[in-house]
Design a protein around this motif. Structure first.
Motif, PDB file in Angstrom:
ATOM      1  N   PRO A 553       0.830  -1.211   0.000  1.00  0.00           N
ATOM      2  CA  PRO A 553       0.000   0.000   0.000  1.00  0.00           C
ATOM      3  C   PRO A 553       0.861   1.255   0.000  1.00  0.00           C
ATOM      4  O   PRO A 553       2.017   1.237   0.430  1.00  0.00           O
ATOM      5  CB  PRO A 553      -0.794  -0.119   1.298  1.00  0.00           C
ATOM      6  N   ILE A 554       0.298   2.341  -0.478  1.00  0.00           N
ATOM      7  CA  ILE A 554       0.987   3.618  -0.406  1.00  0.00           C
ATOM      8  C   ILE A 554       1.287   3.931   1.050  1.00  0.00           C
ATOM      9  O   ILE A 554       0.462   3.707   1.936  1.00  0.00           O
ATOM     10  CB  ILE A 554       0.134   4.738  -1.047  1.00  0.00           C
ATOM     11  N   SER A 555       2.479   4.413   1.325  1.00  0.00           N
ATOM     12  CA  SER A 555       2.854   4.705   2.707  1.00  0.00           C
ATOM     13  C   SER A 555       2.054   5.896   3.234  1.00  0.00           C
ATOM     14  O   SER A 555       1.576   6.744   2.474  1.00  0.00           O
ATOM     15  CB  SER A 555       4.355   5.010   2.801  1.00  0.00           C
ATOM     16  N   THR A 556       1.913   5.940   4.546  1.00  0.00           N
ATOM     17  CA  THR A 556       1.183   7.046   5.174  1.00  0.00           C
ATOM     18  C   THR A 556       1.822   8.382   4.820  1.00  0.00           C
ATOM     19  O   THR A 556       1.132   9.373   4.549  1.00  0.00           O
ATOM     20  CB  THR A 556       1.170   6.850   6.699  1.00  0.00           C
ATOM     21  N   ALA A 559       0.966   9.340   1.265  1.00  0.00           N
ATOM     22  CA  ALA A 559      -0.450   9.678   1.196  1.00  0.00           C
ATOM     23  C   ALA A 559      -0.690  11.104   1.686  1.00  0.00           C
ATOM     24  O   ALA A 559      -1.484  11.862   1.102  1.00  0.00           O
ATOM     25  CB  ALA A 559      -1.273   8.687   2.017  1.00  0.00           C
ATOM     26  N   GLU A 560      -0.014  11.494   2.747  1.00  0.00           N
ATOM     27  CA  GLU A 560      -0.159  12.859   3.266  1.00  0.00           C
ATOM     28  C   GLU A 560       0.321  13.886   2.244  1.00  0.00           C
ATOM     29  O   GLU A 560      -0.290  14.947   2.069  1.00  0.00           O
ATOM     30  CB  GLU A 560       0.625  12.996   4.573  1.00  0.00           C
ATOM     31  N   ARG A 561       1.403  13.580   1.554  1.00  0.00           N
ATOM     32  CA  ARG A 561       1.906  14.513   0.542  1.00  0.00           C
ATOM     33  C   ARG A 561       0.941  14.624  -0.646  1.00  0.00           C
ATOM     34  O   ARG A 561       0.766  15.709  -1.204  1.00  0.00           O
ATOM     35  CB  ARG A 561       3.294  14.073   0.064  1.00  0.00           C
ATOM     36  N   VAL A 562       0.324  13.512  -1.035  1.00  0.00           N
ATOM     37  CA  VAL A 562      -0.629  13.562  -2.140  1.00  0.00           C
ATOM     38  C   VAL A 562      -1.845  14.396  -1.739  1.00  0.00           C
ATOM     39  O   VAL A 562      -2.346  15.207  -2.535  1.00  0.00           O
ATOM     40  CB  VAL A 562      -1.055  12.138  -2.563  1.00  0.00           C
ATOM     41  N   PHE A 616      -7.077   7.930   0.585  1.00  0.00           N
ATOM     42  CA  PHE A 616      -5.631   7.716   0.401  1.00  0.00           C
ATOM     43  C   PHE A 616      -5.020   6.898   1.533  1.00  0.00           C
ATOM     44  O   PHE A 616      -3.871   7.101   1.908  1.00  0.00           O
ATOM     45  CB  PHE A 616      -4.904   9.066   0.265  1.00  0.00           C
ATOM     46  N   GLU A 617      -5.770   5.925   2.061  1.00  0.00           N
ATOM     47  CA  GLU A 617      -5.259   5.116   3.169  1.00  0.00           C
ATOM     48  C   GLU A 617      -4.753   3.750   2.722  1.00  0.00           C
ATOM     49  O   GLU A 617      -4.452   2.901   3.548  1.00  0.00           O
ATOM     50  CB  GLU A 617      -6.343   4.940   4.237  1.00  0.00           C
TER      51      GLU A 617
END
Length: 809
Positions: A553-556, A559-562, A616-617
């Motif tokens: 999965p996309i890292s936390t 995800a915050e940057r996206v 985005f989780e």
């Protein structure tokens, strides 16, 4: 504390002369690692790729063996990958031979012949390179105390790659055992991508005292040069593989000396390999490497790369850690990187030198993946890495370790518990918890104690524990290990030559006469049995084998940057025109969520009512939430028809419209309905299968006989049903629950998602599909297709959907 004052003049003559002959000067961090060794201190080295971490780790051992020559095992090197151990041996032997040192260096992994393994226990080399699993097996022999009594150093390479998981638990337990057998043992760890050094120092110390472990930082290297591929100025709406860029990838290969093309899955690696061959007009030598290939195939490719005979290698995570092939000057990442640390590791395989920039190319599969790739580049530039938190040690791993100790000889419970508490993941393990583990190994638990096969330990008259029968030691060594892959079938030619493995689910979907691609070959099925897929080469049309494996999965952090990108139009000037247009149209037609908001869109299309939420989780959390939301939608009479998840969004569709999305979210969805769903789904059974194998309850092999995947699954399912009915608080059911919550459902991120929904949900009803919804909607009906296989169809469907979403008015 920082230990200093060790210069090149302090090196023994053979090493000082070798550095001088190379016109090299030892780097500061290499000398600081030597100084820490001479002070008797353990150390963590955090240094960029190409900075000489391997030499920094081994330099103290070489110095000590030159100054104090001796036989027997002196240094143990542990790596997460077999390929890395082999590569390090090759690179370590060169300076040893150049210096004329009488120091033996050998590897010991699952690929090592049995006769060499037996000899190593009697006449070990001074330096042994191994993996966590092979080290645990070594500790299971009665002669392990003598073997490790003189051990001086253990070096853990790429420590970030496994310290926080089950393999890290096993290694921590093994280090605690080694600490008992060799009290003067120093612990050394190496990494280029540790975000929280103090946490790793605490893990390395064993007792959480991070100050007892020296922290050495390497000098910064040249910043990497990373480009993002933009085909004909357009980023695709859909897809995950980047296969559209095959010709551009081939053009990069043609203009570089050696290229590694990284893929996130084995299936994608096989696909990309085939795509590149189709456009390989110059017939350049290209190889493929992943964990399902036979060891002979992997070794052949590794040797070809090391000798410079390949121009490109398509690979998975099997090669993204530490492998040093000096001629590699380009890394290509197919699809999204999923984490800044992972991308930095992979990029570091190019120009493996500190003073030269690594060169890399990202090939995003779709527009969200473009944002993710840009977020990863920004994180690397800012020096911000993904932080994987430590958690308490797994009970199934502890059970395996206790069984290994018992195989080595009788033990007393209180002494072993004190030793286990010196492993950081188990520092807080109580006597009561340990007794549960002992009783489980001794009789299988209440529901299984009537069966003789589960009575593996016996209490002696003096209170010690011992194996009930020597045969249990044989069974343990045949079945021990932490990596539990999906059931696999061996792929072999009629003459018996092995090519590797495919997942049983894929293999059993084939029939004699069917054809598939594997290891770059087109193969025709001749016969299928419980454990084998017998094949022959063919020129007929073929398909690609699928591998389930664990999704990344996309890292936390990414995800915050996206989320930040979406909410900050000032950032969009850096994006390609079509990505800017996509976001601008979304802002006009609907809304772009703030970082702390949960945007939910609802609209109708083709007699279906859709609800799309953007959190985005990661896929695991979204998949879990999709199951929970559709159950709630059912209870509200909305007649849900299905859902589809990506790393970025979740889309549900139903017969009746969702008017109030907030009513679908509340705290009890995790407290009550989550438990009910997991218990009623196959998730818990899948988790139980893994912990049952790791914990020794179910065996994969018997002497001279290997169980098929179906047989293992049948055995675990049967025991699972018995325990759920008669002993629901069984030790391994608890362990399965912990795994299901942490890995399969990503309950931590799911909890944060639901909490955000309760506080900042923003509902936007729409008349038609929004631009932001296109990448996830095109996955409908494709989510069970092997990643990359349906990309051509996805692109066609996406363009039609995108035209509707981007239409003005």
């Amino acid at each position: 504390m920082t230990v200093r004052g060790c210069g090149v003049t302090n090196l023994p003559a053979p090493l000082a002369d070798w550095f001088a002959a190379k016109a090299w000067t030892p780097r500061r961090h290499q000398l600081e690692m030597l100084a820490a060794s001479r002070a008797g201190r353990s150390a963590l080295l955090v240094a960029p790729t190409g900075s000489g971490k391997t030499m920094a780790g081994f330099l103290p051992s070489l110095v000590d063996l030159v100054e104090n020559p001796r036989e027997g095992l002196h240094t143990l090197y542990v790596s997460p990958l077999k390929a890395l151990a082999v590569d390090v041996r090759r690179n370590l032997l060169t300076p040893i031979e150049d210096m004329g040192l009488d120091i033996a260096v050998e590897t010991r992994t699952g690929d090592t012949p049995s006769d060499r393994k037996a000899r190593q226990r009697v006449r070990p080399p001074q330096i042994l390179l191994t993996t966590p699993e092979s080290l645990s097996l070594l500790l299971s022999y009665p002669d392990s105390a003598a073997l490790f009594a003189g051990l001086r150093t253990i070096i853990i390479d790429e420590v970030h790659a496994f310290a926080t998981g089950k393999r890290g638990d096993l290694l921590a337990l093994s280090m605690a055992r080694l600490g008992t057998l060799a009290p003067e043992l120093r612990r050394v760890a190496l990494s280029a991508t540790v975000a929280d050094p103090d946490a790793y120092r605490g893990w390395l110390s064993g007792d959480g005292d991070y100050e007892s472990v020296e922290l050495v930082h390497g000098d910064s290297g040249a910043p990497p040069r990373i480009d993002i591929v933009i085909p004909q100025g357009r980023i695709p709406w859909a897809g995950h593989s980047g296969r559209y860029a095959a010709e551009q990838v081939m053009a990069e290969i043609e203009t570089h000396r050696t290229t590694i093309v990284f893929c996130n899955t084995r299936s994608l690696a096989e696909l990309i390999f085939q795509d590149l061959w189709k456009v390989n007009a110059m017939s350049l030598p290209i190889g493929i490497h992943h964990g399902s290939l036979s060891k002979e195939a992997r070794r052949k490719v590794e040797e070809a790369m090391a000798s410079g005979r390949l121009r490109a290698l398509v690979a998975t995570a099997s090669l993204d850690l530490g492998v040093d092939w000096g001629d590699v000057d380009l890394v290509i990442q197919m699809g999204a990187p999923k984490g800044a640390s992972r991308l930095l590791q992979r990029i570091g395989r190019a120009n493996h030198r500190l003073d030269e920039p690594s060169e890399a190319v990202l090939v995003p599969g779709n527009r969200f993946e473009y944002l993710e790739g840009r977020a990863a580049l920004d994180a690397i530039e800012a020096g911000e890495l993904d932080n994987e938190p430590f958690r308490p040690g797994s009970i199934d791993v502890l059970a395996q370790h206790v069984m290994a100790v018992a195989c080595a000889g009788p033990f007393r419970a209180e002494e072993l518990l004190a030793e286990i508490n010196r492993a950081a993941p188990y520092a807080t393990l109580t006597a009561e918890q340990f007794d549960r583990v002992l009783n489980y190994i001794a009789n299988g638990g209440y529901a299984l104690k009537a069966y003789e096969k589960f009575r593996r330990l016996t209490r002696t008259a003096d209170g010690a524990w011992r194996l009930s029968h020597p045969s249990y030691a044989v069974q343990h060594r045949l079945n021990a290990g932490i990596i539990v892959e999906a059931p696999m079938l061996d792929v072999r030619f009629k003459n018996g030559r092995s090519l590797g493995k495919v997942e049983e689910g894929f293999g059993t979907s084939l029939a004699p006469g069917d054809c598939f691609f594997f290891m770059g070959l087109a193969l025709e099925v001749l016969k299928i049995d419980l454990t084998d897929l017998v094949v022959r080469a063919t020129s007929k049309p073929a398909r690609i084998p699928t591998y389930g494996g664990a999704r990344m999965p996309i890292s936390t952090h990414l995800a915050e940057r996206v989320r930040h990108f979406l909410h900050e139009p000032a950032e969009w000037a850096r994006f390609p025109a079509d990505v800017r247009e996509w976001l601008e149209m979304q802002a006009r037609r609907s809304r772009l969520p703030a970082p702390d908001e949960l945007l939910v869109e609802t609209f109708s299309r083709e007699k279906r009512h859709y609800m799309v939420l953007y959190s985005f989780e990661g896929w695991n959390a979204h998949q879990s939430l999709g199951m929970l939301l559709t159950r709630r939608m059912e209870s509200q009479g909305l007649v849900p028809m299905g859902f589809v998840a990506s790393d970025y969004a979740l889309a549900c569709w139903s017969v009746e419209p969702v008017v109030d999305p907030a009513s679908l979210f509340s705290a009890e969805i995790l407290e009550e309905e989550f438990v009910e769903w997991v218990e009623g789904s196959a998730l818990l059974k899948r988790a139980f299968r893994e912990v049952a194998v790791i914990g020794g309850l179910v065996e994969r092999q018997h002497p001279g006989k290997k169980k098929s995947g179906r047989q293992v699954t049948f055995s675990t399912d049967l025991i699972y049903d018995v325990l759920r009915r008669y002993e629901p608080d069984h030790l391994l059911l608890d362990a399965a629950w912990a795994d299901a919550r942490a890995k399969m459902t990503d309950v931590g991120r799911l909890s944060g998602l639901i909490e955000r929904a309760a506080e900042r949900i923003v509902h936007v009803p729409l008349e038609r599909v929004s631009p932001l919804a296109v990448p996830v909607l095109v996955l409908i009906g494709r989510e069970t297709v092997a990643q990359g296989v349906a990309d051509d169809v996805l692109l066609i469907e996406a363009e039609a959907l995108a035209a509707e979403a981007m239409r003005e008015g």
